[in-house]
Write an enzyme that holds these catalytic residues in place. Structure first.
Site, mmCIF file in Angstrom:
data_model
loop_
_atom_site.group_PDB
_atom_site.id
_atom_site.type_symbol
_atom_site.label_atom_id
_atom_site.label_comp_id
_atom_site.label_asym_id
_atom_site.label_seq_id
_atom_site.Cartn_x
_atom_site.Cartn_y
_atom_site.Cartn_z
ATOM 1 N N PRO A 10 0.786 -1.222 0.000
ATOM 2 C CA PRO A 10 0.000 0.000 0.000
ATOM 3 C C PRO A 10 0.825 1.282 0.000
ATOM 4 C CG PRO A 10 -0.213 -1.176 2.095
ATOM 5 C CD PRO A 10 0.470 -2.095 1.138
ATOM 6 N N ASN A 11 0.347 2.211 -0.783
ATOM 7 C CA ASN A 11 0.876 3.577 -0.893
ATOM 8 C C ASN A 11 2.198 3.678 -1.657
ATOM 9 O OD1 ASN A 11 -1.272 4.787 0.656
ATOM 10 N ND2 ASN A 11 -0.391 3.772 2.433
ATOM 11 N N ARG A 18 4.578 11.057 -2.690
ATOM 12 C CA ARG A 18 4.418 10.805 -1.260
ATOM 13 C C ARG A 18 5.670 11.178 -0.476
ATOM 14 N NH1 ARG A 18 4.634 4.613 1.093
ATOM 15 N NH2 ARG A 18 3.953 5.197 3.180
ATOM 16 N N TYR A 23 10.982 9.303 1.102
ATOM 17 C CA TYR A 23 11.041 8.250 0.081
ATOM 18 C C TYR A 23 11.706 8.681 -1.224
ATOM 19 C CZ TYR A 23 7.798 6.017 3.320
ATOM 20 O OH TYR A 23 7.215 5.478 4.448
ATOM 21 N N ASN A 74 8.174 -5.325 -0.332
ATOM 22 C CA ASN A 74 7.996 -4.149 0.519
ATOM 23 C C ASN A 74 6.502 -4.104 0.813
ATOM 24 O OD1 ASN A 74 7.731 -1.730 1.804
ATOM 25 N ND2 ASN A 74 8.943 -0.556 0.327
ATOM 26 N N ALA A 77 2.958 -0.519 5.152
ATOM 27 C CA ALA A 77 2.493 -0.567 6.549
ATOM 28 C C ALA A 77 1.980 -1.949 6.959
ATOM 29 C CB ALA A 77 1.415 0.493 6.768
ATOM 30 N N GLU A 98 12.614 -9.068 2.818
ATOM 31 C CA GLU A 98 11.815 -7.897 3.215
ATOM 32 C C GLU A 98 12.624 -6.634 2.912
ATOM 33 O OE1 GLU A 98 10.837 -7.987 7.412
ATOM 34 O OE2 GLU A 98 10.385 -5.842 7.419
ATOM 35 N N HIS A 100 12.604 -2.208 2.853
ATOM 36 C CA HIS A 100 12.017 -0.903 3.139
ATOM 37 C C HIS A 100 12.947 0.156 2.592
ATOM 38 C CE1 HIS A 100 9.098 -2.815 5.643
ATOM 39 N NE2 HIS A 100 10.077 -3.493 6.199
ATOM 40 N N ARG A 107 12.450 5.381 12.806
ATOM 41 C CA ARG A 107 11.199 6.151 12.682
ATOM 42 C C ARG A 107 10.268 5.835 13.869
ATOM 43 N NH1 ARG A 107 8.887 5.545 6.832
ATOM 44 N NH2 ARG A 107 7.648 7.336 7.557
HETATM 45 C C1 DQA Z 1 8.066 1.435 4.071
HETATM 46 C C2 DQA Z 1 8.060 1.736 5.583
HETATM 47 C C3 DQA Z 1 6.684 1.481 6.163
HETATM 48 O O1 DQA Z 1 6.691 1.756 7.570
HETATM 49 C C4 DQA Z 1 5.653 2.380 5.503
HETATM 50 O O2 DQA Z 1 4.379 2.108 6.007
HETATM 51 C C5 DQA Z 1 5.695 2.283 4.018
HETATM 52 C C6 DQA Z 1 6.991 2.223 3.361
HETATM 53 C C7 DQA Z 1 9.421 1.794 3.445
HETATM 54 O O3 DQA Z 1 9.646 1.382 2.297
HETATM 55 O O4 DQA Z 1 10.248 2.483 4.046
HETATM 56 O O5 DQA Z 1 4.673 2.343 3.358
HETATM 57 O O6 DQA Z 1 7.853 0.062 3.903
#
Ligand code: DQA
Length: 143
Positions: A10-11, A18, A23, A74, A77, A98, A100, A107
């Site tokens: 998501p996102n 964003r 990012y 990735n 959240a 995994e 990020h 954070r």
């Molecule tokens: C993320 C970190 C997560 O906490 C966040 O919710 C994201 C992006 C990252 O790539 O740093 O959506 O996975």
């Protein structure tokens, strides 16, 4: 040729718009193009999937069993609370890494928890878009 699926949750379709200070300014499409090019150098074919829906991500994770040698995920959240995504990864006997972009441990506290960590081979976080290519190199050594 080895085949790896890169899943973004998501996102992450909003990259480039964003929270750029966290990012960066690159879009997901441009990051994916860089991953694909690096994959060619490593002799790894890369497919990409992004969804904002937990169920769609789960169904795609299941497809790794029959169609891929490994997966980079990735989960956004969902990383921090989706036991359903964790169980989906545990269903699939292939290596997952995994990823990020941000340094989640530096954070907010809720980001310090990953419920998928134990079912992934490794975690790469905090290197921006480079986290993905680092993960591709690492998975290439596992598959
Ligand atoms: C993320 C970190 C997560 O906490 C966040 O919710 C994201 C992006 C990252 O790539 O740093 O959506 O996975």
């Amino acid at each position: 040729m080895k085949k790896v699926l890169i899943i973004n949750g998501p996102n992450l379709n909003m990259l480039g718009i964003r929270e750029k200070s966290i990012y960066g300014a690159d879009t997901l499409d441009s990051i994916n193009a860089e991953i694909k090019a690096y994959g060619s150098e490593l002799n790894i074919e890369c497919d990409f999937f992004q969804s904002n829906c937990e169920g769609e991500i789960i169904t795609k994770i299941h497809s790794v069993l029959a169609e891929y040698d490994g997966c980079i995920i990735n989960a956004g959240a969902y990383t921090h609370y989706s036991y359903a995504i964790r169980d989906a990864i545990a269903c699939v006997n292939k290596p997952f890494i995994e990823v990020h972009m941000s340094d989640v441990m530096a954070r907010e506290e809720f980001r310090h928890i990953s419920v998928i960590r134990e079912v992934c081979k490794d975690v790469i976080a905090g290197f921006g878009k480079k986290s993905y290519t680092m993960a591709l190199k690492a998975i290439g050594e596992l598959i």
